[in-house]
Design a protein around this motif. Structure first.
Motif, short mmCIF file in Angstrom:
data_model
loop_
_atom_site.label_atom_id
_atom_site.label_comp_id
_atom_site.label_asym_id
_atom_site.label_seq_id
_atom_site.Cartn_x
_atom_site.Cartn_y
_atom_site.Cartn_z
N GLY A 113 56.63 62.73 21.52
CA GLY A 113 56.48 63.91 22.39
C GLY A 113 56.15 65.15 21.58
N THR A 249 63.51 64.86 22.70
CA THR A 249 62.78 64.73 23.96
C THR A 249 63.39 63.63 24.83
OG1 THR A 249 61.24 63.14 23.03
CG2 THR A 249 60.60 65.46 22.90
N ARG A 250 62.89 63.56 26.06
CA ARG A 250 63.32 62.54 27.04
C ARG A 250 64.82 62.59 27.30
NH1 ARG A 250 59.32 59.56 24.52
NH2 ARG A 250 57.39 59.68 25.71
N GLY A 277 61.28 66.54 30.45
CA GLY A 277 60.24 66.14 31.39
C GLY A 277 58.87 66.33 30.78
P1 GDP Z 1 53.10 62.54 20.46
O1 GDP Z 1 52.34 61.28 20.19
O2 GDP Z 1 54.39 62.56 19.70
O3 GDP Z 1 52.33 63.78 20.29
O4 GDP Z 1 53.59 62.44 21.98
P2 GDP Z 1 53.02 63.14 23.28
O5 GDP Z 1 53.30 64.59 23.25
O6 GDP Z 1 51.61 62.72 23.51
O7 GDP Z 1 53.99 62.50 24.38
C1 GDP Z 1 53.96 61.15 24.72
C2 GDP Z 1 54.34 60.99 26.20
O8 GDP Z 1 55.68 61.42 26.41
C3 GDP Z 1 53.49 61.86 27.11
O9 GDP Z 1 53.19 61.12 28.27
C4 GDP Z 1 54.40 63.04 27.46
O10 GDP Z 1 54.11 63.61 28.70
C5 GDP Z 1 55.77 62.39 27.45
N1 GDP Z 1 56.88 63.30 27.14
C6 GDP Z 1 56.98 64.21 26.15
N2 GDP Z 1 58.17 64.85 26.19
C7 GDP Z 1 58.85 64.34 27.25
C8 GDP Z 1 60.16 64.59 27.82
O11 GDP Z 1 60.96 65.40 27.37
N3 GDP Z 1 60.49 63.82 28.93
C9 GDP Z 1 59.64 62.91 29.47
N4 GDP Z 1 60.05 62.21 30.52
N5 GDP Z 1 58.42 62.65 28.95
C10 GDP Z 1 58.03 63.35 27.86
#
Ligand code: GDP
Length: 297
Positions: A113, A249-250, A277
């Protein structure tokens, strides 16, 4: 999050509440339960041991006030120990005490995330602190990640560094800082490349960017849902590059919470923010005392 841990802990204190005085045997028995509940919630073993020892020390021989039951007395001691484990009372703000443009380095595994959180932090700094924020993607491996950050910047209403093909992460970082200086930005958020797992090339890349930009914050983004893996990831990143704060996150998922309870002990860095989210405004400050309160119901 924390539901299972919360349920089990309240059972322990309910049991104690029925007894008249607090004996050492009662405390030991309760701590056995607390230990199991924490291990089941994925709290790292050294953290559990330390936690239980601290609570035992404080609880055995603690004077129980006449106005509260033994169960309440132990619950209060556990509450204080939970706050300590979570980083101490009060949210720890982002450190922006540096000459502008203040660099914030985002690190973490792919899928944690990180990119979304970069956008969330940009939006937060813009709306709450009236900062002029520049977002820059250093992910030269995945053009899609660079485009994703540009889209998030647009949604957040902040500027993203134009993508120039063929530059190395360190070159992009220099360009971001130069642009930041030239165009009067307050903060430059540098979103480094993630990997599927820890590897030395990734760490070396982060170290080089860090040396080139001297960030005020190196924020590690970890996914609460990954439990023990999140703890191992945090340990590896902290040892390799040093971490000044954690974003978990999450928190909106049904994670058992062990990663949150282990982070401070494992990295020495506090959890500063949490994601709850996918939307850009789903970012909260982390208040250990509120989280402890939630765990103990
Ligand atoms: P990265 O590869 O670490 O940059 O991850 P991304 O930012 O692309 O996030 C991966 C997925 O996780 C995406 O679909 C985001 O929308 C989702 N995501 C990121 N933070 C959260 C969070 O706090 N809660 C939820 N449910 N989803 C999240």
């Amino acid at each position: 999050m924390f539901e299972a841990l919360s349920g089990r802990l309240s059972g322990v204190f309910d049991g104690l509440a029925k007894r008249g005085a607090l004996s050492e045997a009662d405390v030991m028995e309760a701590m056995r339960e607390v230990r199991l509940a924490m291990l089941d919630a994925d709290v790292a073993l050294p953290v559990v041991k330390d936690f239980v020892n601290k609570v035992k020390e404080r609880a055995v021989g603690a004077e129980v006030l006449e106005s509260i039951s033994p169960g309440q007395a132990v619950a209060k001691i556990v509450n204080d120990a939970l706050i300590d484990a979570l980083g101490g009372a009060g949210a720890v703000p982002l450190n922006l005490n540096a000459v502008a443009p203040v660099p914030i380095l985002m690190v973490g595994l792919q899928g944690s995330g990180k990119t979304t959180t970069s956008g969330k932090i940009a939006l937060r700094l813009k709306t709450r602190e009236r900062k002029k924020v520049l977002l820059a993607s250093l992910d030269t491996q995945r053009p899609a990640a660079q485009l994703q950050l540009a889209q998030l910047a647009e949604q957040a209403g902040v500027v993203s560094l134009p993508i120039v093909a063929g530059q190395t992460p360190v070159e992009i970082a220099h360009r971001a800082m130069d642009t930041g200086r030239r165009e009067g930005f307050d903060v430059v958020i540098l979103d480094t490349a993630g990997r599927l797992s820890i590897d030395e090339a990734l760490m070396e890349e982060v170290r080089q960017v860090r040396a080139a930009t001297q960030p005020a914050e190196t924020l590690l983004v970890v996914d609460a849902m990954t439990g023990q893996d999140a703890v191992n990831t945090a340990k590896a990143f902290n040892e390799a590059v040093g971490v000044t704060g954690v974003v978990m996150t999450r928190m909106d998922g049904d994670a058992r919470g062990g990663a949150a309870l282990s982070m401070k002990a494992i990295t020495g860095a506090p959890i500063k923010l949490t994601g709850s989210g996918e939307k850009l405004d789903a970012l909260e400050e982390f208040h250990p005392e509120r989280v402890a309160g939630r765990i103990l119901g």
